[in-house]
Write a protein that holds these residues in place. Structure first.
Motif, mmCIF file in Angstrom:
data_model
loop_
_atom_site.group_PDB
_atom_site.id
_atom_site.type_symbol
_atom_site.label_atom_id
_atom_site.label_comp_id
_atom_site.label_asym_id
_atom_site.label_seq_id
_atom_site.Cartn_x
_atom_site.Cartn_y
_atom_site.Cartn_z
ATOM 1 N N ASN B 40 0.823 -1.372 0.058
ATOM 2 C CA ASN B 40 0.011 0.040 0.106
ATOM 3 C C ASN B 40 0.908 1.194 0.047
ATOM 4 O O ASN B 40 0.293 2.310 0.061
ATOM 5 C CB ASN B 40 -1.084 0.135 1.436
ATOM 6 C CG ASN B 40 -2.017 -0.902 1.068
ATOM 7 O OD1 ASN B 40 -2.571 -1.296 0.057
ATOM 8 N ND2 ASN B 40 -2.475 -1.263 2.187
ATOM 9 N N TYR B 41 2.152 1.223 -0.021
ATOM 10 C CA TYR B 41 3.189 2.343 0.065
ATOM 11 C C TYR B 41 2.853 3.130 -0.971
ATOM 12 O O TYR B 41 2.784 2.830 -2.045
ATOM 13 C CB TYR B 41 4.619 1.869 0.156
ATOM 14 C CG TYR B 41 5.401 2.916 0.609
ATOM 15 C CD1 TYR B 41 5.666 3.073 2.057
ATOM 16 C CD2 TYR B 41 6.196 3.767 -0.303
ATOM 17 C CE1 TYR B 41 6.416 4.116 2.212
ATOM 18 C CE2 TYR B 41 6.982 4.713 0.151
ATOM 19 C CZ TYR B 41 7.105 4.917 1.474
ATOM 20 O OH TYR B 41 7.969 5.908 1.905
ATOM 21 N N PRO B 42 2.711 4.472 -0.672
ATOM 22 C CA PRO B 42 2.254 5.606 -1.645
ATOM 23 C C PRO B 42 3.268 5.751 -2.733
ATOM 24 O O PRO B 42 3.115 5.504 -3.893
ATOM 25 C CB PRO B 42 1.762 6.723 -0.897
ATOM 26 C CG PRO B 42 2.575 6.526 0.410
ATOM 27 C CD PRO B 42 2.682 4.965 0.525
ATOM 28 N N GLY B 43 4.625 6.183 -2.297
ATOM 29 C CA GLY B 43 5.608 6.236 -3.200
ATOM 30 C C GLY B 43 6.139 4.887 -3.996
ATOM 31 O O GLY B 43 5.852 3.806 -3.532
ATOM 32 N N GLN B 44 6.919 5.250 -4.927
ATOM 33 C CA GLN B 44 7.693 4.013 -5.773
ATOM 34 C C GLN B 44 8.861 3.690 -5.169
ATOM 35 O O GLN B 44 9.487 4.641 -4.606
ATOM 36 C CB GLN B 44 7.633 4.209 -7.246
ATOM 37 C CG GLN B 44 6.729 5.060 -8.087
ATOM 38 C CD GLN B 44 7.519 5.738 -9.120
ATOM 39 O OE1 GLN B 44 8.426 6.656 -9.043
ATOM 40 N NE2 GLN B 44 7.197 5.541 -10.537
ATOM 41 N N HIS B 45 9.489 2.764 -5.221
ATOM 42 C CA HIS B 45 10.890 2.404 -4.962
ATOM 43 C C HIS B 45 11.339 2.637 -3.614
ATOM 44 O O HIS B 45 12.116 3.780 -3.515
ATOM 45 C CB HIS B 45 11.734 3.242 -5.907
ATOM 46 C CG HIS B 45 11.150 3.069 -7.474
ATOM 47 N ND1 HIS B 45 10.784 3.851 -8.279
ATOM 48 C CD2 HIS B 45 11.192 1.918 -8.053
ATOM 49 C CE1 HIS B 45 10.395 3.540 -9.363
ATOM 50 N NE2 HIS B 45 10.725 2.252 -9.462
ATOM 51 N N VAL B 46 10.912 2.237 -2.546
ATOM 52 C CA VAL B 46 10.871 2.483 -1.191
ATOM 53 C C VAL B 46 12.372 2.003 -0.843
ATOM 54 O O VAL B 46 12.551 0.790 -1.199
ATOM 55 C CB VAL B 46 9.740 2.084 -0.396
ATOM 56 C CG1 VAL B 46 9.747 0.626 -0.225
ATOM 57 C CG2 VAL B 46 9.854 2.663 0.990
ATOM 58 N N THR B 47 12.796 2.622 0.139
ATOM 59 C CA THR B 47 14.391 2.056 0.753
ATOM 60 C C THR B 47 13.764 1.128 1.993
ATOM 61 O O THR B 47 12.552 1.403 2.776
ATOM 62 C CB THR B 47 15.100 3.025 1.219
ATOM 63 O OG1 THR B 47 14.434 3.813 2.077
ATOM 64 C CG2 THR B 47 15.579 3.909 0.036
ATOM 65 N N VAL B 48 14.533 0.423 2.507
ATOM 66 C CA VAL B 48 14.337 -0.276 3.872
ATOM 67 C C VAL B 48 13.947 0.911 4.832
ATOM 68 O O VAL B 48 13.137 0.657 5.742
ATOM 69 C CB VAL B 48 15.266 -1.428 4.102
ATOM 70 C CG1 VAL B 48 15.271 -1.839 5.712
ATOM 71 C CG2 VAL B 48 15.597 -2.348 3.154
ATOM 72 N N GLU B 49 14.838 1.701 5.011
ATOM 73 C CA GLU B 49 14.794 2.666 6.051
ATOM 74 C C GLU B 49 13.396 3.477 5.875
ATOM 75 O O GLU B 49 12.776 3.627 7.039
ATOM 76 C CB GLU B 49 15.857 3.687 5.737
ATOM 77 C CG GLU B 49 15.936 4.986 6.804
ATOM 78 C CD GLU B 49 16.317 4.389 7.991
ATOM 79 O OE1 GLU B 49 17.087 3.417 8.423
ATOM 80 O OE2 GLU B 49 15.902 4.850 9.211
ATOM 81 N N GLU B 50 12.928 3.744 4.792
ATOM 82 C CA GLU B 50 11.873 4.507 4.522
ATOM 83 C C GLU B 50 10.537 3.615 4.916
ATOM 84 O O GLU B 50 9.700 4.428 5.856
ATOM 85 C CB GLU B 50 11.483 5.017 2.963
ATOM 86 C CG GLU B 50 12.421 5.982 2.880
ATOM 87 C CD GLU B 50 12.545 6.108 1.114
ATOM 88 O OE1 GLU B 50 13.162 7.081 0.559
ATOM 89 O OE2 GLU B 50 12.090 5.194 0.510
ATOM 90 N N LEU B 51 10.710 2.428 4.634
ATOM 91 C CA LEU B 51 9.606 1.481 5.102
ATOM 92 C C LEU B 51 9.444 1.355 6.405
ATOM 93 O O LEU B 51 8.434 1.395 7.332
ATOM 94 C CB LEU B 51 9.652 0.208 4.448
ATOM 95 C CG LEU B 51 8.244 -0.585 4.158
ATOM 96 C CD1 LEU B 51 7.075 0.193 3.648
ATOM 97 C CD2 LEU B 51 8.340 -2.033 3.518
ATOM 98 N N TYR B 52 10.468 1.383 7.025
ATOM 99 C CA TYR B 52 10.685 0.729 8.620
ATOM 100 C C TYR B 52 10.359 2.028 9.266
ATOM 101 O O TYR B 52 9.643 1.972 10.304
ATOM 102 C CB TYR B 52 12.306 0.718 8.913
ATOM 103 C CG TYR B 52 12.613 0.611 10.231
ATOM 104 C CD1 TYR B 52 11.986 -0.267 11.134
ATOM 105 C CD2 TYR B 52 13.440 1.720 10.902
ATOM 106 C CE1 TYR B 52 12.453 -0.108 12.526
ATOM 107 C CE2 TYR B 52 13.966 1.757 12.092
ATOM 108 C CZ TYR B 52 13.365 0.560 13.079
ATOM 109 O OH TYR B 52 13.481 0.886 14.133
ATOM 110 N N GLU B 53 10.504 3.075 8.756
ATOM 111 C CA GLU B 53 10.184 4.590 9.461
ATOM 112 C C GLU B 53 8.674 4.647 9.658
ATOM 113 O O GLU B 53 7.908 4.933 10.444
ATOM 114 C CB GLU B 53 10.865 6.071 8.777
ATOM 115 C CG GLU B 53 12.298 5.993 9.167
ATOM 116 C CD GLU B 53 12.468 6.046 10.442
ATOM 117 O OE1 GLU B 53 11.568 6.433 11.414
ATOM 118 O OE2 GLU B 53 13.600 5.549 11.372
ATOM 119 N N LYS B 54 8.069 4.127 8.360
ATOM 120 C CA LYS B 54 6.846 4.423 8.085
ATOM 121 C C LYS B 54 6.039 3.326 9.143
ATOM 122 O O LYS B 54 4.884 3.590 9.878
ATOM 123 C CB LYS B 54 6.189 3.996 6.640
ATOM 124 C CG LYS B 54 4.761 4.218 6.380
ATOM 125 C CD LYS B 54 4.546 5.322 5.550
ATOM 126 C CE LYS B 54 2.943 5.550 5.604
ATOM 127 N NZ LYS B 54 2.337 4.584 4.629
#
Ligand code: MN
Ligand code: MN
Ligand code: ZN
Ligand code: ZN
Lengths: 156, 156
Positions: B40-54
């Motif tokens: 469901n992540y809105p952006g494309q091409h997410v990093t591990v860090e970004e997904l983790y923060e979310k």
DNA sequence: CACAAATTGAAATTCAATATCAATATTACA
DNA sequence: TGTAATATTGATATTGAATTTCAATTTGTG
């Protein structure tokens, strides 16, 4: 791969000297030594570590950081390409002639790398860019798979 | 980019569950949570860090290593691509439909990424591979440059 | 030669990726 | 359902390439 005559080493040296002059850098013997070794290196796509190890044999006092920085310098002044084939280490290769571009077939079996240039692909890439209103400065095409010898010796 | 209908999330979940079963792994709530967030992540091409923060916002106890490992799991079972756009961090994106392949235009000004698929390019790539007796499993084409908005606002 | 500025090389630092490991959760099956 | 086997988790440590730091040295300019 031979689309044009390779630039002679003397001319590359001149290009480097000019860049050094223009940017007010300095000529050093380290840079000369690394230049010689890099442009005579037998293999393609050398890593900093590999070149450093080779250099140390004749020049035990040379530092890793100097090799690292000098390869970046070569890249900056358009004498080298930096490549990244996904093994986590940067690789460098001489630019063979002005304006050169080529791409890579990479064998995931034995690591063999075959270079190619395909005008059609370049052409369609430009088309895609224009379609998306993009100004493309460079591109990278890598085909990963098995070379003929690795395909033969493989189960399935 | 819409060459085929995107696989519904329910079906991807089934694919994951099957993979887990087949490999004798275990279903955990962390995997479910990460699955939901990733697909469901809105952006494309997410990093591990970004997904983790979310994820941490709703699930403060979740570990970075778990997110890291779970994205690798998604990749393993064919539900995600891992990308590397040269900024030194792996990025992940959902595979939108079975057998999908697409490439990227990458803006070095603002980081914008545009996806595309070009059958001609694929076709010529296969030609190059055949010519070199290579069995290509996958490939990567990245066009680097400036997007329209970055071209406009740029000196020369 | 003398000064300013760049370079060198050893060592330290950075940072993402990956490994470690004790505690915990899941699964298989008695 | 209980229990043992096995996988997972998450905090933390480790790795390794890339990059930076800095004092000593070298180079270019006059
Ligand atoms: Mn090459
Ligand atoms: Mn994409
Ligand atoms: Zn091979
Ligand atoms: Zn842009």
């Amino acid at each position: 791969m031979l689309l044009s005559k390779a630039t002679p080493k003397s001319e590359r040296k001149k290009a480097l000297d000019e860049y050094i002059l223009k940017k007010r850098l300095k000529s050093t013997k380290q840079r000369d030594i690394i230049f010689d070794e890099f442009f005579n290196y037998p293999g393609q796509h050398v890593t900093v570590e590999e070149l450093y190890e080779k250099l140390k044999k004749q020049n035990p006092k040379i530092g890793y950081a100097t090799v690292y920085r000098t390869l970046k310098l070569f890249k900056e002044c358009g004498l080298a390409f930096e490549r990244n084939f996904g093994d986590g280490r940067a690789r460098y290769e001489p630019v063979k002639f002005e304006g050169e571009h080529h791409d890579h077939l990479i064998c995931i079996g034995c690591g063999r790398i075959i270079e190619f240039a395909n005008l059609r692909i370049e052409q369609y890439s430009r088309g895609v860019a224009k379609l998306n209103d993009f100004e493309v400065l460079n591109h990278k095409l890598e085909l990963y798979g098995y070379c003929s010898s690795c395909t033969r010796g493989r189960d399935k």
